[in-house]
Design a protein around this motif. Structure first.
Motif: not given
Lengths: 288, 262
Positions: B86-90, B92, B96, B163-164
């Motif tokens: 999920t982080t690599l795909q950026q 939202g 997550y 990340n969000t």
């Protein structure tokens, strides 16, 4: 001096009374709890082991309430439940070491004790086999071994010999006799011969109550003169069985030999004989 | 001073004989008996070993089944994998929360699910009769498992929050709700269902909890800051239910209902 006192112990399940005001005092020795299925034996033993909370009454160990003693009481206890569960992936040795850990036995001593007990119950060859490969009798023997791990002062065995063959039964009886010198051993069974030779006291339980307690000799004396031996014609057998409690029936060349438990002489030719525990059991548990 | 010659003893002799009379001289036989009594008491005295809490914990660790570590490991690997993806795909916050809620529901189940193993194997009666009894075993397992799961959830929420740019507390709240509710569901099953000595209720409840954990996504705006109160109510209710069922479970184990009846 170790004493286990039951003071008017009662257990109710809704309206049903499983154990009804049972009072008794156990001192060192072997006690055989005899009764039919559903008499309340297992419920009573579970209460003694602190697994079931009595609805009423109290259990005391050398004067202290077992509720209050908690873990200190449990460490005096060795218990073999009627339905003995196990983890099938464990080996016999690992199972004993696990139980020893739960009984707070130091590891070095536990290893020593496990080996000794596996030998005692004849499982030393199978100590590294997984329990899922064990027969019912082997599991039962392992159950007896785990109950002895902590050298318990109070040993409670619920139907310890179920699933054991005659040789194993004799071995078990001998183990219990050897252990009985300095502890309370309470064993419940409906197999009369299990307790006949080894119990110092026999407790007869019916409908949740202790109906008679005493030594084998004393109980037999109560029934003396009420056990009869007679030989009848084969066609009369059915009639005798319908009217009397027949504890034994054997075909012979001269007819059918009957052993009858009855208040009065059942018929001509019947002779009184010395009662054994099976006769005592039949006398107190017969359908009247 | 008294005079002996005049038929009287001296004062010092008087005192000495008085003291002699007061000195307790044990009879050999009685003394022997008393010593034997003491010796017997010493021999009768059981030397009890009481393991420390640390030792108890180590014992517990030693006998935790491989399946437990395997399941915990599987959850951890899955969470790390999904977190990285999920982080690599950026992704939202919803991305997550989508899988995070399901993982939290499963983790919650594992935290208290250890009891089922004892019940299914019929070991509870025997274990409850031991010095370290069932309740203690289960408590230790829950603490161990609960701490591990909370750590995973915190890391997960931390990464998602970083990340969000959503507040950590909010994400943690969203994840704690399925975690606590699945725990409570399992305890409700244990305390009320019959035939609980089966091996697979955990999987069934896990599957149901997983599906339930995904349902909030169907309600638009449920993850918005305006609806935080709904999550707070759910968490408070869940914690209350969990504590209440835990107490009920404890009571049933202590009274023997859970151990001796099916």
């Amino acid at each position: 001096m170790l004493e286990l006192t039951l003071n008017k112990i009662t257990k109710k399940y809704g309206r049903k009374i499983a154990v009804d005001h049972v009072s008794y005092e156990f001192r060192k020795g072997v006690y055989g709890l005899l009764g039919e299925n559903g008499a309340g034996k297992t419920t009573l033993l579970r209460m003694i082991c602190g697994l079931l909370e009595p609805s009423d009454g109290e259990i005391r160990c050398s004067g202290d309430s077992v509720d209050r003693m908690g873990a200190q009481y449990r460490r005096l206890l060795g218990y073999l439940p009627q339905e003995f569960g196990y983890y099938p992936e464990f080996t016999a040795r690992k199972f004993l070491l696990y139980m020893a850990a739960l009984k707070a036995i130091p590891k070095e001593l536990a290893v020593e004790k496990a080996e000794e007990l596996l030998k005692l119950v004849g499982l030393e060859q199978e100590q590294n086999s997984r329990l899922k490969t064990f027969s019912g009798g082997m599991i039962r023997r392992l159950g007896i071994a785990q109950a002895l791990l902590n050298d318990p002062e109070i040993l409670v065995l619920d139907e310890p010999t179920s699933g054991l063959d005659p040789k194993e039964r004799i071995r078990f009886r001998n183990i219990i006799s050897e252990l009985s010198r300095d502890r309370i051993i309470l064993l419940s069974t409906h197999i009369v011969s299990d307790v006949e030779y080894i119990a110092d006291e026999i407790l007869l339980m019916k409908g949740g109550e202790l109906i008679k307690t005493g030594s084998m000799e004393w109980l037999a004396a109560q029934v003396r003169g009420r056990v009869w031996d007679c030989c009848v014609r084969p066609e009369e057998t059915e009639n005798y069985q319908a009217h009397y409690s027949v504890s034994n029936l054997r075909n012979t060349d001269h007819g059918v030999r009957l052993r009858i438990v009855a208040e009065e002489c059942p018929g001509p030719g019947a002779k009184p004989v010395d009662p054994d525990l099976e006769d005592v059991y039949l006398y107190y548990f017969r359908e009247v | 001073m008294h005079d002996r010659k005049n038929g009287r003893i001296s004062k010092s002799e008087d005192v000495l004989s008085g003291l002699e009379a007061w000195r307790i001289l044990p009879e050999a036989e009685k003394r022997q008996k008393a010593m034997e009594g003491i010796d017997r008491k010493i021999r009768e005295k059981r030397i009890m070993y009481s393991p420390s809490p640390v030792r108890l914990f180590l014992i517990q660790l030693q006998y935790i089944p491989f399946a437990f570590w395997l399941s915990q490991g599987a959850v951890l690997v899955s969470v790390v994998f999904l977190l990285c993806r999920t982080t690599l795909q950026q992704g939202g916050v919803m991305d997550y929360l989508w899988w995070g809620s399901v993982a939290a529901a499963w983790m919650g189940l594992m935290a208290c699910g250890g009891l089922n193993r004892h019940l299914a194997r019929g070991m509870v009666e025997l274990e409850q009769s031991c010095y370290i009894n069932m309740l203690q075993l289960w408590t230790m397992r829950m603490i161990l498992s609960g701490c591990m799961d909370m750590a995973i959830l915190c890391v997960c929420s931390g990464v998602a929050a970083w990340n969000t740019r959503v507040r950590l507390v909010r994400i943690l709240l969203y994840l704690l709700v399925p975690f606590v509710l699945s725990n409570a569901c399992y305890l409700i099953f244990l305390t009320s269902a019959r035939g609980r000595r089966t091996q697979y209720p955990q999987i069934i409840i896990g599957a149901v909890s997983g599906v339930m954990a995904m349902t909030p996504r169907l309600f638009t705006g449920i993850y918005s800051p305006d609806c935080l109160w709904v999550w707070l109510i759910l968490l408070t209710g869940g914690v209350y239910l969990w504590v209440e069922r835990l107490r009920c479970c404890r009571r049933k184990i202590a009274r023997g209902e859970m151990l001796c009846w099916n």
